[in-house]
Design an enzyme around this catalytic site. Structure first.
Site, PDB file in Angstrom:
ATOM      1  N   THR A  48      30.918  17.001 -33.320  1.00 45.93           N
ATOM      2  CA  THR A  48      31.650  15.869 -33.888  1.00 45.93           C
ATOM      3  C   THR A  48      31.657  14.747 -32.856  1.00 45.93           C
ATOM      4  O   THR A  48      30.988  14.833 -31.829  1.00 45.93           O
ATOM      5  CB  THR A  48      33.085  16.287 -34.269  1.00 45.93           C
ATOM      6  OG1 THR A  48      33.717  16.835 -33.106  1.00 45.93           O
ATOM      7  CG2 THR A  48      33.092  17.310 -35.393  1.00 45.93           C
ATOM      8  N   VAL A  50      34.697  12.617 -31.599  1.00 44.51           N
ATOM      9  CA  VAL A  50      35.808  12.481 -30.662  1.00 44.51           C
ATOM     10  C   VAL A  50      35.873  13.691 -29.730  1.00 44.51           C
ATOM     11  O   VAL A  50      36.166  13.554 -28.537  1.00 44.51           O
ATOM     12  CB  VAL A  50      37.147  12.301 -31.414  1.00 44.51           C
ATOM     13  CG1 VAL A  50      38.326  12.246 -30.451  1.00 44.51           C
ATOM     14  CG2 VAL A  50      37.110  11.043 -32.283  1.00 44.51           C
ATOM     15  N   CYS A  51      35.595  14.869 -30.255  1.00 47.38           N
ATOM     16  CA  CYS A  51      35.746  16.115 -29.493  1.00 47.38           C
ATOM     17  C   CYS A  51      35.016  16.125 -28.154  1.00 47.38           C
ATOM     18  O   CYS A  51      35.612  16.510 -27.143  1.00 47.38           O
ATOM     19  CB  CYS A  51      35.333  17.309 -30.341  1.00 47.38           C
ATOM     20  SG  CYS A  51      36.338  17.514 -31.836  1.00 47.38           S
ATOM     21  N   PRO A  52      33.747  15.707 -28.078  1.00 50.82           N
ATOM     22  CA  PRO A  52      33.084  15.783 -26.774  1.00 50.82           C
ATOM     23  C   PRO A  52      33.710  14.857 -25.734  1.00 50.82           C
ATOM     24  O   PRO A  52      33.651  15.147 -24.536  1.00 50.82           O
ATOM     25  CB  PRO A  52      31.635  15.411 -27.062  1.00 50.82           C
ATOM     26  CG  PRO A  52      31.653  14.705 -28.360  1.00 50.82           C
ATOM     27  CD  PRO A  52      32.819  15.257 -29.126  1.00 50.82           C
TER      28      PRO A  52
END
Length: 186
Positions: A48, A50-52
């Protein structure tokens, strides 16, 4: 959702811990870092946007957390194989210095009460003390990434054992209740 003062739930999950052949996976449990501070954080899904940014943010502060005796552990519903593929394909995740646990049966997320209405974990972070008690809990909307620096600041504040005002940072004085009361009474 579990919150401050609650015991962090027991768990045992497989994690992606490395990209090194033969050392990719390990079992992590509630006993792995027993007696130490822990930073557990959940993200909705691998691959996804935002997650990284959050994972790399926690990774960049890994040494700061370790210097304070705290272990970072992340998790989502993705399998350890999906975590491995994501780490391998995303340049910012290749050298992550913390485990990415696979909660594919939703056991930990359910026990924490952080599954959203869509069935995936909310962006949740928990600071857990050496006695396995939650001392800080944060949840944000899926569109809003967490600030790992704020989690570190909260850890610093908790470890003082004192009263820390808003925006307090490590090295600053904590509040002295006796001095504050004396000032009010004067």
């Amino acid at each position: 959702m579990l919150t401050v003062g609650d015991a962090f739930p027991e768990f045992e999950l497989t994690a992606c811990v490395s990209l090194e052949s033969g050392r990719e996976f390990s079992t992590i449990s509630h006993k792995t870092y027993e007696g130490d501070w822990k930073v557990y954080f959940a993200w909705p899904l691998d691959f996804t946007f935002v997650c990284p940014t959050e994972l790399t943010g926690f990774g960049e502060l890994h040494t700061d957390f370790a210097d304070r005796g705290a272990h970072i552990v992340g998790f989502s519903l993705d399998s350890e194989f999906t975590h491995h593929a994501w780490r391998r394909s995303h340049p910012g995740l290749r050298g992550l210095p913390f485990p990415m646990m696979a909660d594919i049966r939703r056991e930990l997320c359910s026990a924490l009460g952080i599954l959203g209405r869509d069935g995936v974990p909310m962006r949740a972070a928990f600071l857990v003390d050496p006695a396995d008690v939650i001392r800080f809990a944060m949840v944000t909307d899926g569109s809003v990434g967490r600030n790992p620096q704020e989690v570190l600041r909260a850890l610093d504040a908790l470890q003082t054992g004192g009263l820390c005002p808003a925006s307090w940072t490590r090295g600053e004085e904590t509040l002295d209740p006796d001095a504050l009361l004396a000032a009010v009474e004067a």
